[in-house]
Scaffold this motif. Structure first.
Motif, short mmCIF file in Angstrom:
data_model
loop_
_atom_site.label_atom_id
_atom_site.label_comp_id
_atom_site.label_asym_id
_atom_site.label_seq_id
_atom_site.Cartn_x
_atom_site.Cartn_y
_atom_site.Cartn_z
N ASN A 224 -4.39 -77.10 -3.20
CA ASN A 224 -5.49 -77.10 -4.16
C ASN A 224 -6.53 -76.05 -3.79
O ASN A 224 -7.13 -75.41 -4.66
N VAL A 240 -16.08 -75.59 -11.02
CA VAL A 240 -15.12 -76.55 -11.54
C VAL A 240 -15.85 -77.87 -11.82
O VAL A 240 -16.48 -78.44 -10.94
N GLN A 243 -11.01 -81.90 -12.58
CA GLN A 243 -9.65 -81.52 -12.23
C GLN A 243 -8.72 -82.72 -12.36
O GLN A 243 -9.12 -83.87 -12.12
N SER A 287 -4.64 -79.20 -13.87
CA SER A 287 -5.49 -78.50 -14.82
C SER A 287 -6.94 -78.68 -14.40
O SER A 287 -7.27 -79.59 -13.62
N ALA A 288 -7.80 -77.79 -14.88
CA ALA A 288 -9.22 -77.86 -14.52
C ALA A 288 -10.07 -77.33 -15.66
O ALA A 288 -9.60 -76.55 -16.50
#
Length: 295
Positions: A224, A240, A243, A287-288
């Motif tokens: 990650n 971000v 997530q 996905s983020a």
């Protein structure tokens, strides 16, 4: 008010010098005289001519644009610097000239001058405007700190220009990327990577420290982290906000792993999907969502 060629012709006496010749003579005068005041008057006139697009080709054919750049790179006279910066600022929308500036290393010199003459509003305003139009380079940490200092100052004009410049930089990735853009990175993890990661995080889980190499596998958090590096380096200024990810298979040491990040949506909230494959198998997928912060 912008001119037209017909208007220029009407304003030129029958025995007079046309605009192209006049600009060329001004450039020649700058180089032929040693009188600083005369050079200042010449550059002021050239900068004024640069205001009107009808003169841009005349200025370029006379090498006035090169003179402006030369002054920024070499001069220590404040008036000449202001005139040159104003001329470049006025010429920024000319495609040929803008590429000349970007390729010539002028943007780096402009950032240097902003730091050196940060108290001169007129010069800094011209230089910041040039960066707003032309900058396509990463912002170094020291220049970012300078921008923060200027932004928190009392000069409203400079504050506003810095805000525009920084906000434009934060969102530049949206201009560089399109939906479905794919970013890839290949990485082979070694035993020392796991040891350094365990030392930094305190993760002493024995499944990553097995005596037999074939039974050790890469930390999911490390996978990650590599993905976060791809995202962070390609979306400067974004954070971000959420997530989701999973690990379908184990990622082994000493075998190449291919990370892929795909841009799904470039709206205010940027959406990306990503996965990592090793030997044809997906070992990490997720996905983020990203959000641009004001720097």
């Amino acid at each position: 008010m912008f001119s037209s060629f017909d208007r220029l012709k009407k304003r030129t006496p029958n025995e007079g010098i046309n605009r192209r010749e006049y600009i060329s003579l001004l450039v020649d005068e700058y180089y032929e005289t040693n009188n600083l005041e005369a050079q200042q008057q010449v550059t002021a006139n050239l900068a004024n001519f640069a205001y009107d697009p009808i003169n841009w080709n005349f200025l370029k054919s006379s090498k006035a644009h090169e003179l402006f750049v030369e002054i920024l790179n070499c001069s220590i006279d404040l008036s000449l610097l202001i005139h040159a910066a104003a001329g470049i600022c006025n010429l920024c929308l000319d495609t040929e000239f803008s590429e000349y500036v970007r390729r010539g290393g002028v943007l780096k010199q402009i950032k240097f001058l902003i730091g050196k003459y940060s108290k001169n509003t007129e010069l800094i305003a011209h230089l910041l405007t040039i960066l707003i139009y032309l900058n396509n380079e990463p912002i170094e940490d020291d220049f970012r700190q300078l921008c923060e200092t200027l932004r928190t100052g009392s000069n409203r004009l400079i504050t506003n220009l810095v805000n525009v410049f920084m906000e434009d930089y934060v969102t530049q990735s949206r201009r560089l990327f399109s939906n479905q853009k794919v970013l890839t990175l290949c990485r082979t993890f070694r035993e020392e990577d796991l040891l350094r990661f365990a030392e930094f995080t305190g993760d002493s889980n024995p499944i990553h420290q097995h005596k037999t190499a074939q039974h050790r596998f890469v930390n999911g958090a490390l996978l990650n982290a590599v993905t976060a590096g791809i995202i962070g380096s390609n979306f400067p200024g974004h954070v971000v906000t959420s997530q989701e990810f999973r690990f379908p298979k184990r990622c082994r040491l000493d075998e190449e792993a291919v990370f892929t990040v795909k841009v799904e949506n470039l709206r205010k909230i940027v959406s990306v999907s990503y996965y990592c494959k090793q030997g044809g198998q997906t070992v990490f997928v997720g996905s983020a969502k990203l959000f641009a912060m004001k720097l």
